[in-house]
Design a protein around this motif. Structure first.
Motif, mmCIF file in Angstrom:
data_model
loop_
_atom_site.group_PDB
_atom_site.id
_atom_site.type_symbol
_atom_site.label_atom_id
_atom_site.label_comp_id
_atom_site.label_asym_id
_atom_site.label_seq_id
_atom_site.Cartn_x
_atom_site.Cartn_y
_atom_site.Cartn_z
ATOM 1 N N UNK A 192 3.444 0.452 2.096
ATOM 2 C CA UNK A 192 4.202 1.513 1.423
ATOM 3 C C UNK A 192 3.578 2.892 1.595
ATOM 4 N N UNK A 193 2.536 2.978 2.448
ATOM 5 C CA UNK A 193 1.878 4.239 2.736
ATOM 6 C C UNK A 193 2.200 4.678 4.179
ATOM 7 N N UNK A 248 15.677 4.236 -3.076
ATOM 8 C CA UNK A 248 14.418 3.989 -3.779
ATOM 9 C C UNK A 248 13.660 2.827 -3.150
ATOM 10 N N UNK A 249 14.402 1.781 -2.767
ATOM 11 C CA UNK A 249 13.777 0.628 -2.103
ATOM 12 C C UNK A 249 13.153 1.068 -0.783
ATOM 13 N N UNK A 256 10.178 6.778 5.523
ATOM 14 C CA UNK A 256 10.300 8.200 5.171
ATOM 15 C C UNK A 256 11.746 8.604 4.952
ATOM 16 N N UNK A 257 12.664 7.911 5.612
ATOM 17 C CA UNK A 257 14.083 8.218 5.454
ATOM 18 C C UNK A 257 14.879 6.917 5.364
ATOM 19 N N UNK A 258 15.990 6.978 4.639
ATOM 20 C CA UNK A 258 16.819 5.787 4.451
ATOM 21 C C UNK A 258 17.372 5.284 5.784
ATOM 22 N N UNK A 259 17.727 6.204 6.676
ATOM 23 C CA UNK A 259 18.349 5.773 7.928
ATOM 24 C C UNK A 259 17.388 4.923 8.768
#
Length: 675
Positions: A192-193, A248-249, A256-259
């Motif tokens: 998550x980093x 959020x997930x 870094x981005x949803x896409x």
């Protein structure tokens, strides 16, 4: 949460259940390894993003924290073993056990290993299912055996459909495997980093390029791909266990981005994150209970008894007419490509002739070429064979020159005269049925009045490390029971002499003169009568013509080991399974022997040949570092390696009964001699 707690009674190392599966929703385990073994039928197993059809005999090893579910296949019955291993108990022995990953039969083509592991699990089922009666120490030992085999045979990273299979580059390299585990641990701890390959490389004190190379070899994918897969795997759990927004997930999993998250997720799961949540959110252990029927009580006991097959019944009635079929005994010892030495080899052959009554000596075109330029040596050799009163079985190929064959035939005729039928026979291997050269050689032999036949070229059996082991006798008996004497026909006298290995044989003696396990088997078979009285799954019974003596030869062999004896590569890969089955578990078979219409006084001689004795006494013998063994040392070692022998006096009154227990790969001969 999606964790399914497993309660281990009394701190047991293992917990098992045999289930008729309907559905077991999405779940995972903490500090627990789950082994899914399809005993009957088929089920569907979904592990993160992989949907697998588990057929009978398939095994999947679900690691700790690995999301998975089970589902019945429509109109297909099933029976599944779920075996849970309590990893917290084994952390002192395996500190990193939670970080190990394993290849599985439904993904990685390790069919031999899976078959043998399945056989082992089946044989241990009665102990798994003992409940409160279970021996906790025994369960811990079995779990330890299972973990060691999994680590040795199945350890790897396999990332499922769409990704390269694990290429086994680091199979036996614990240093590099440990490095791959530490790197993957680093990824899962920091997924998550915004980590980079340079960050992971710094933890191992290596360059980024070196780490990329290691990950590619160890997992089949690059560091970046592995990181994205770890993030997607974690996101699948989050999507099912809470109602957080998709963005959020994505951020919580390190994207870094949803896409970028959506693209990676769809590549792995073949659907969008939203579709995945809608499809599976109600199929978790948090929202519904598993639907299955567990076998228990008398039903389970009955099923276990039908599965075990650990007892064999033998009924032998001496009043019944004897069978006309003969008991097969190896009749030929081969000297393929041999460097013959009268001083050392003639006494060995003479001793074998007395003890095993072999009738033929096999030689080949390599042997003929070796002594073609030394007619006197060939004359001495043929004179020795004549003194032994044995025949000759000559194996030649169609590549043998007519002149070489003619020279040998002339030499043979000058010493033996015209060989009587049966004293010599030729086997000429042809590359194809219409091989003109092979037919020409056959005609040359037949003009001398000697039998000759064309045979197909047989592939070599060389290079298998278990041919000279204590496991080989049982495989030979198993092959014989299946009606295939091919292996018995390839027995050679000494190892390391000429082309024996190239021809695919296995020897009776080491170069130092130590007797090998196959020698002891043939010695036991030499005590058998010539008439076959009965034959079963794990025994041969014979009778001596013209008398009341009879013999029973037992052996304990598991056919799941066949691939190891047939393929030297698999033998090298899976030799640990032999040790597991033969030495590290109580996997014995019981035999009840019933003999009717037996009267008078008998001497019962019992011979027992065990593979463990050969491993411990021969392989670890300190004397073998010497260049040459003294006669006394050789005598003592050979006596030590001989089958264990005992003698009992019997005076049965019409019926006799014996309970016998055989360990894996053990051979036992009961010889009844009428006084």
């Amino acid at each position: 949460m999606l964790y399914d707690d497993v309660e281990f009674s009394g701190g047991a190392a293992l917990k098992a259940a045999v289930l008729e599966m309907e559905a077991y929703p999405y779940h995972m385990h903490k500090d627990v390894l789950e082994i899914v073994f399809t005993l009957e039928g088929a089920v569907e197993l979904t592990v993160v993003n992989n949907v697998l059809r588990m057929e009978e005999g398939d095994i999947y090893i679900c690691s700790s924290n690995e999301l998975h579910c089970l589902q019945a296949i429509e109109e297909t019955e099933n029976l599944v073993l779920l075996l849970h291993v309590n990893l917290s108990i084994y952390k002192p022995e395996f500190p990193d056990i939670n970080t190990y990953q394993f290849a599985n039969s439904a993904i990685e083509r390790n069919r031999t290993g899976v078959q043998i592991l399945g056989s082992y699990l089946k044989k241990q089922l009665p102990r798994f299912m003992a409940g409160e009666r279970a021996d906790l120490g025994m369960l811990r030992e079995i779990g330890d055996n299972i973990l060691r085999i999994l680590i040795r045979e199945f350890q790897c990273y396999n990332l499922g459909k769409g990704y390269p299979e694990f290429n086994k580059t680091y199979r036996d390299n614990e240093v590099q495997l440990g490095r791959v585990r530490r790197i993957s641990d680093y990824i899962y701890a920091n997924y998550n980093q915004p980590i980079k390959v340079e960050d992971a490389a710094a933890t191992e004190h290596i360059s980024a390029n070196h780490l990329t190379h290691i990950m590619k070899n160890g997992t089949g994918v690059s560091f970046r791909t592995f990181l994205n897969l770890a993030r997607v795997e974690k996101s699948a759990t989050l999507l099912l266990e809470n109602e957080k927004s998709l963005q959020a997930v994505a951020y919580e999993c390190g994207f870094s981005k949803y896409k970028y998250f959506a693209a990676s997720f769809e590549k792995s799961f073949r659907m969008s994150p939203q579709q995945y949540r809608e499809k599976y959110k109600d199929r978790t252990i948090f929202r519904q209970r598993g639907r299955f029927r567990q076998l228990e009580g008398e039903e389970l006991e009955t099923w276990l008894k039908s599965l075990s097959g650990t007892r064999e019944e033998l009924f032998l009635d001496l009043s019944q007419p004897r069978r006309e079929s003969a008991f097969f005994k190896p009749g030929c010892v081969n000297l393929w490509g041999f460097r013959y030495d009268h001083v050392t080899d003639f006494p060995l052959l003479r001793d074998l002739r007395k003890k095993m009554s072999f009738e033929m000596i096999g030689i080949d075109d390599d042997f003929l070429r070796r002594y073609r330029s030394s007619p006197r040596a060939m004359s001495y050799i043929l004179t020795d064979f004549q003194a032994l009163q044995v025949g000759l079985r000559i194996h030649i190929s169609s590549r043998t020159t007519p002149q070489l064959l003619e020279d040998f035939l002339c030499r043979l005729e000058s010493l033996w005269g015209r060989p009587v039928p049966g004293m010599a026979e030729f086997f000429i291997s042809a590359a194809e049925p219409e091989d003109a050269q092979a037919r020409r050689l056959k005609r040359m032999v037949e003009r001398r009045g000697i039998a000759a036949r064309l045979v197909e070229e047989r592939p070599p059996l060389a290079g298998n490390l278990i041919y000279d082991s204590g496991y080989m006798p049982c495989f030979l008996l198993r092959s014989l029971a299946e009606g295939d004497p091919m292996y018995m026909d390839r027995i050679t006298l000494l190892e390391g002499h000429g082309a024996a290995g190239e021809k695919g044989g296995f020897s009776l003696f080491t170069e130092r003169g130590l007797k090998k396990p196959v020698y002891h088997l043939l010695s036991m078979m030499g005590k058998m009568g010539s008439r076959l009285a009965a034959q079963g799954n794990m025994y041969f019974a014979s009778q001596t013509p013209g008398g009341e003596d009879f013999q029973i030869l037992f052996y304990h062999y598991d056919k799941s080991f066949d691939p190891l004896f047939l393929d030297p590569v698999k033998a090298r890969q899976h030799i640990d399974f032999l040790d597991l089955m033969a030495r590290n578990c109580d996997n014995n078979r019981s035999v009840s022997v019933h003999v009717d219409h037996i009267q008078g006084q008998y001497v019962l001689r019992k011979y027992r040949l065990s593979p463990e004795d050969y491993v411990s006494k021969y392989k670890n013998a300190p004397f073998l570092s010497c260049e040459k063994l003294s006669e006394e040392t050789l005598r003592v070692l050979n006596a030590t390696l001989s089958p264990e022998e005992s003698l009992t006096m019997l005076e049965p009154k019409g019926r006799w009964h014996l309970e016998l227990e055989l360990r894996p790969f053990e051979v036992v001969l009961l010889s009844f001699e009428k006084l």
